[in-house]
Design an enzyme around this catalytic site. Structure first.
Site, mmCIF file in Angstrom:
data_model
loop_
_atom_site.group_PDB
_atom_site.id
_atom_site.type_symbol
_atom_site.label_atom_id
_atom_site.label_comp_id
_atom_site.label_asym_id
_atom_site.label_seq_id
_atom_site.Cartn_x
_atom_site.Cartn_y
_atom_site.Cartn_z
ATOM 1 N N HIS A 128 -32.077 23.327 -23.431
ATOM 2 C CA HIS A 128 -31.871 23.303 -21.982
ATOM 3 C C HIS A 128 -33.434 22.708 -21.324
ATOM 4 C CE1 HIS A 128 -30.614 24.223 -18.033
ATOM 5 N NE2 HIS A 128 -30.423 25.472 -18.187
ATOM 6 N N ARG A 182 -23.534 19.476 -18.574
ATOM 7 C CA ARG A 182 -23.700 20.754 -19.207
ATOM 8 C C ARG A 182 -22.323 21.086 -20.107
ATOM 9 N NH1 ARG A 182 -25.183 26.770 -17.068
ATOM 10 N NH2 ARG A 182 -27.114 25.894 -17.385
ATOM 11 N N ARG A 192 -27.420 28.113 -10.891
ATOM 12 C CA ARG A 192 -28.750 27.491 -10.659
ATOM 13 C C ARG A 192 -28.738 26.019 -10.962
ATOM 14 N NH1 ARG A 192 -29.049 32.787 -10.909
ATOM 15 N NH2 ARG A 192 -27.627 32.301 -12.618
ATOM 16 N N THR A 193 -28.501 25.825 -12.428
ATOM 17 C CA THR A 193 -28.643 24.453 -13.016
ATOM 18 C C THR A 193 -27.861 23.451 -11.802
ATOM 19 O OG1 THR A 193 -28.928 25.275 -14.915
ATOM 20 C CG2 THR A 193 -28.950 23.017 -14.697
ATOM 21 N N LYS A 218 -7.243 17.712 -20.079
ATOM 22 C CA LYS A 218 -5.804 16.983 -20.453
ATOM 23 C C LYS A 218 -6.135 16.440 -21.800
ATOM 24 C CE LYS A 218 -5.229 15.426 -15.862
ATOM 25 N NZ LYS A 218 -5.179 14.176 -15.044
HETATM 26 N N1 CP Z 1 -30.955 29.201 -15.764
HETATM 27 C C1 CP Z 1 -29.722 28.820 -15.990
HETATM 28 O O1 CP Z 1 -29.261 27.908 -16.665
HETATM 29 O O2 CP Z 1 -28.861 29.063 -14.847
HETATM 30 P P1 CP Z 1 -27.236 28.824 -14.764
HETATM 31 O O3 CP Z 1 -26.439 29.181 -16.094
HETATM 32 O O4 CP Z 1 -26.785 29.458 -13.682
HETATM 33 O O5 CP Z 1 -27.206 27.101 -14.470
#
Ligand code: CP
Length: 309
Positions: free
Chosen positions: A136, A108, A58-59, A87
């Site tokens: 998040h 991320r 999603r993100t 590496k």
């Molecule tokens: N909600 C969320 O962070 O989903 P993903 O891990 O799929 O990005």
């Protein structure tokens, strides 16, 4: 419109209410324009780099779709093993390189604090798309948008955060974001997965009303919003402890019989077993609408942080 210009988005508690209002209003505007199937040019000529060193559906995809909807371009690292991190390249060197390629960076990373480190390495805006069990913040903004849309308000609601509150960065950020509003929190979790004490203490010090319970059914009956989360197997040191806890909470249709009328069920997704698929047809089951709300909210964030300061 310049409140967030060139700012990093690192934690949910960085936002003033005025900034949250601006993001929500901008997101509503973009949602309206998308409904009209209008091609947007807001980000024409700009490039987003998404750097994902942990898995995501999603993100990453919603940030990339948001940028494309705004007329911009995307360059992406979808997994650590396809980048020079494999590496041994440092995060600092990766960011110093990518700042030469992109106008805004979404990161991320499995390490708490990695997004702050990245932000310190560059003047380009860095958006934290999840740093380990830390924060998040862009998820919490789309969660806020979803609560307002589903419930018509945020103030005065009882919001239950349920599941793995120890490791869940989405619930850490949502608790921080909602702390500026008059909500009553119920934290429902197995004892071993309670919300970290420092977060509970911080909320209480701000005068936020918080109750903790291990009884999910009781929490469901009290809630206006029930926010379920996955038990995060990848964050456990001991696999047998994960096996003991992984099915601790499973929301079923029968449990919803005691829910208040109009209760909203949310989940940041992905789900594993914690919401039975029979719940998907419950009218208040908002988790796929919630995922879709990632588009206008992330469009708003990208547009706002790339404004000239
Ligand atoms: N909600 C969320 O962070 O989903 P993903 O891990 O799929 O990005």
């Amino acid at each position: 419109m310049l409140k967030l210009a060139q700012k990093d988005i690192l934690r949910a508690d960085q936002f003033s209410r005025e900034e949250i209002d601006l993001i929500m209003e901008t997101a509503r505007g973009f949602e309206h324009e998308l409904d009209g199937e209008k091609a947007l040019e807001t980000m024409r000529g700009k490039i987003l780099s998404t750097l994902f060193f942990e898995p995501s559906t999603r993100t990453r995809l919603s940030f990339e779709a948001a940028m494309l909807r705004l007329g911009g371009e995307v360059i992406s690292v979808a997994e650590a093993k396809s980048s020079s991190a494999a590496k041994g390249e440092s995060l600092y060197d990766t960011i110093k390189t990518v700042e030469g390629y992109a106008d805004v960076i979404v990161l991320r990373h499995p390490r708490i604090g990695a997004a702050a480190e990245a932000a310190a390495a560059t003047n380009k805006p860095v958006l934290n798309a999840g740093d380990g069990a830390g924060q998040h913040p862009t998820q919490s903004l789309l969660d806020f948008y979803t609560i307002e849309k589903e419930q018509g308000k945020v103030e005065g609601l009882t919001v239950t955060l349920a599941g793995d509150l120890k490791h869940g960065r989405t619930v850490h950020s949502l608790a921080d974001l909602l702390a500026s509003y008059n909500v009553h929190f119920v934290f429902a979790s197995p004892r071993a997965l309670r919300m970290p004490t420092e977060i509970v203490e911080k909320l209480k010090a701000r005068g936020v009303s918080v109750a903790e319970t291990e009884n999910l059914a009781e929490a469901v009956a009290a809630s206006d919003v029930l926010y379920m989360t996955r038990i995060q197997g990848e964050r456990f040191d001991d696999p047998s402890e994960y096996d003991r806890l992984k099915n601790a909470y499973i929301l079923t249709r029968a449990m919803l019989a005691r829910a208040k009328e109009g209760m909203t069920v949310m989940h940041p997704l992905p789900r594993v077993n914690e919401i039975a698929t029979e719940v998907d047809s419950y009218p208040g089951a908002a988790y796929f609408r919630q995922a879709a709300n990632g588009i206008p909210v992330r469009m708003a964030l990208l547009a706002l942080v790339t404004e000239r300061a």
